[in-house]
Design a protein around this motif. Structure first.
Motif, PDB file in Angstrom:
ATOM      1  N   PRO A 347       0.802  -1.230   0.000  1.00 24.80           N
ATOM      2  CA  PRO A 347       0.000   0.000   0.000  1.00 24.80           C
ATOM      3  C   PRO A 347       0.829   1.271   0.000  1.00 24.80           C
ATOM      4  O   PRO A 347       0.309   2.351  -0.271  1.00 24.80           O
ATOM      5  CB  PRO A 347      -0.829  -0.122   1.283  1.00 24.80           C
ATOM      6  N   THR A 348       2.128   1.158   0.285  1.00 24.06           N
ATOM      7  CA  THR A 348       2.984   2.351   0.342  1.00 24.06           C
ATOM      8  C   THR A 348       3.921   2.450  -0.853  1.00 24.06           C
ATOM      9  O   THR A 348       3.914   3.451  -1.585  1.00 24.06           O
ATOM     10  CB  THR A 348       3.814   2.354   1.637  1.00 24.06           C
ATOM     11  N   CYS A 349       4.743   1.408  -1.102  1.00 26.37           N
ATOM     12  CA  CYS A 349       5.754   1.488  -2.170  1.00 26.37           C
ATOM     13  C   CYS A 349       5.383   0.714  -3.426  1.00 26.37           C
ATOM     14  O   CYS A 349       6.085   0.757  -4.420  1.00 26.37           O
ATOM     15  CB  CYS A 349       7.100   1.001  -1.649  1.00 26.37           C
ATOM     16  N   ARG A 350       4.279  -0.054  -3.376  1.00 27.20           N
ATOM     17  CA  ARG A 350       3.762  -0.802  -4.519  1.00 27.20           C
ATOM     18  C   ARG A 350       4.578  -2.034  -4.890  1.00 27.20           C
ATOM     19  O   ARG A 350       4.355  -2.625  -5.955  1.00 27.20           O
ATOM     20  CB  ARG A 350       3.616   0.089  -5.766  1.00 27.20           C
ATOM     21  N   ALA A 351       5.525  -2.454  -4.043  1.00 32.75           N
ATOM     22  CA  ALA A 351       6.221  -3.719  -4.287  1.00 32.75           C
ATOM     23  C   ALA A 351       5.231  -4.868  -4.102  1.00 32.75           C
ATOM     24  O   ALA A 351       4.491  -4.906  -3.123  1.00 32.75           O
ATOM     25  CB  ALA A 351       7.385  -3.863  -3.314  1.00 32.75           C
TER      26      ALA A 351
END
Length: 362
Positions: A347-351
């Motif tokens: 949800p933060t870096c899309r990894a």
């Protein structure tokens, strides 16, 4: 019977059934009493009680006119029967015409009786009068309901012909001809029945429908039943001030989302734990801001350079529940069988990560 007569009879029967038991197609086309008479009925959001005083009366009168509409249509569809001249029609059609004229007359008389003295005799007004204080009337109770209905935090569900509405003070059921009202502090709610259906009308997923009996401690109030999807049961309980009892033979199944969150948490618990560095402090969960962050995304499903999953370098920012809700929100609701094996972006870096990469913080 001639072909035009049969065709008109079948067509009118279908129209009448759809007009009374309105399907979604009629709502979309605007063929409802609420839409056709919207100018007179007013806005439900602006004045809930006055709206339904008029709506129930208009619905009763409109439905009582259906037999007369059929007779008038048959005057053209079967002109050889001379129905336009009742004196020349058969005795059966004369009796039908008498019934068709009597129904709207009786309905009109009843509605006039209800509307006398500013709707004081309407069944809804009579019900509200039971909750009025001695120094006030049913209008004060109606004003309270109007105010609470305008709030955005009310619970509302169900089809237009059987809506369930729960506000801070009231439990209401809106049906075609009536509005049932009960005060929360005076009611006992009991789940009396549950039915499991393999397919929901809105999706291809199984659904459980619950029947809840709403009984008031006031003997003058008649109990009524409300029906809702078990997936909405938790939201209903949050809005009610008193607990809901269940009959001994009723089992309430969790919603698909609740079942997934439970399974998600159990799988994450067996994953390798993540040790937080001593110089790093855990912050509040970014999702709910209510609990401390408790999970970290670490690629453990495969070797670092193998597979679709990627290494996430974000610090612990989410609690287990919010991460599970994020994971579920990225899934196809029509394919629950693929949820556990899927991969979603951080949800933060899309990894991208899978459930095996979610590690509890220790």
């Amino acid at each position: 019977m001639d072909s035009p007569e049969v065709t008109f009879t079948l067509a009118y029967l279908v129209f009448a059934m759809c007009f009374v038991f309105t399907p979604n197609e009629f709502y979309s086309a605007g063929l409802t009493v609420q839409n056709l008479l919207s100018g007179w009925l007013g806005s439900e959001d602006a004045a809930f009680v006055p709206y339904h005083l008029r709506r129930t009366s208009a619905t009763l009168l409109s439905h009582s006119l259906l037999p007369l509409g059929y007779y008038m249509g048959m005057c053209f569809a079967a002109s050889e029967k001379q129905l336009y001249s009742p004196g020349h029609a058969s005795q059966a059609w004369q009796l039908f015409l008498l019934l068709a004229v009597t129904l709207p007359l009786v309905s009109s008389t009843l509605i006039y009786y209800w509307s006398w003295n500013k709707w004081t005799r309407h069944p809804l007004a009579q019900t509200l009068a039971l909750y009025a204080l001695p120094q006030s009337g049913w209008q004060a109770v109606a004003s309270s309901i109007n105010t609470e209905f305008r709030r955005i935090d009310k619970f509302a569900t169900g089809a237009p012909g059987a809506r369930v509405i729960v506000t801070d003070t009231w439990v209401m059921k809106v049906t075609t001809y009536r509005v049932h009202v009960a005060q929360q502090q005076d009611v006992h709610l009991t789940v009396t029945e549950s039915r499991q259906h393999d397919l929901s009308p809105d999706s291809n997923l199984p659904v459980q429908l619950l029947t809840i009996r709403v009984a008031s401690t006031n003997p003058a109030m008649q109990p009524f039943d409300i029906r809702l999807n078990s997936a909405e049961y938790g939201e209903l309980c949050e809005k009610l001030h008193a607990p809901i009892r269940s009959a001994a033979n009723v089992v309430i199944r969790q919603s698909l989302g609740d079942l997934f969150l439970e399974t998600f948490a159990s799988l994450v618990e067996v994953n390798p734990a993540y040790s937080v560095p001593s110089n790093q402090e855990l912050e509040a969960c970014t999702g709910c801001m209510q609990t401390q962050a408790s999970v970290k995304l670490v690629k453990t499903c495969q070797e670092p350079a193998v597979g679709e999953c990627q290494q996430c370098y974000c610090r612990p920012m989410w609690c287990l529940t919010c991460m599970g809700k994020w994971f579920a929100s990225r899934q196809d609701p029509q394919r629950p069988d693929t949820w556990l094996a899927s991969r979603v972006p951080c949800p933060t870096c899309r990894a991208r990560f899978c459930i095996l990469d979610v590690c509890c913080v220790r």
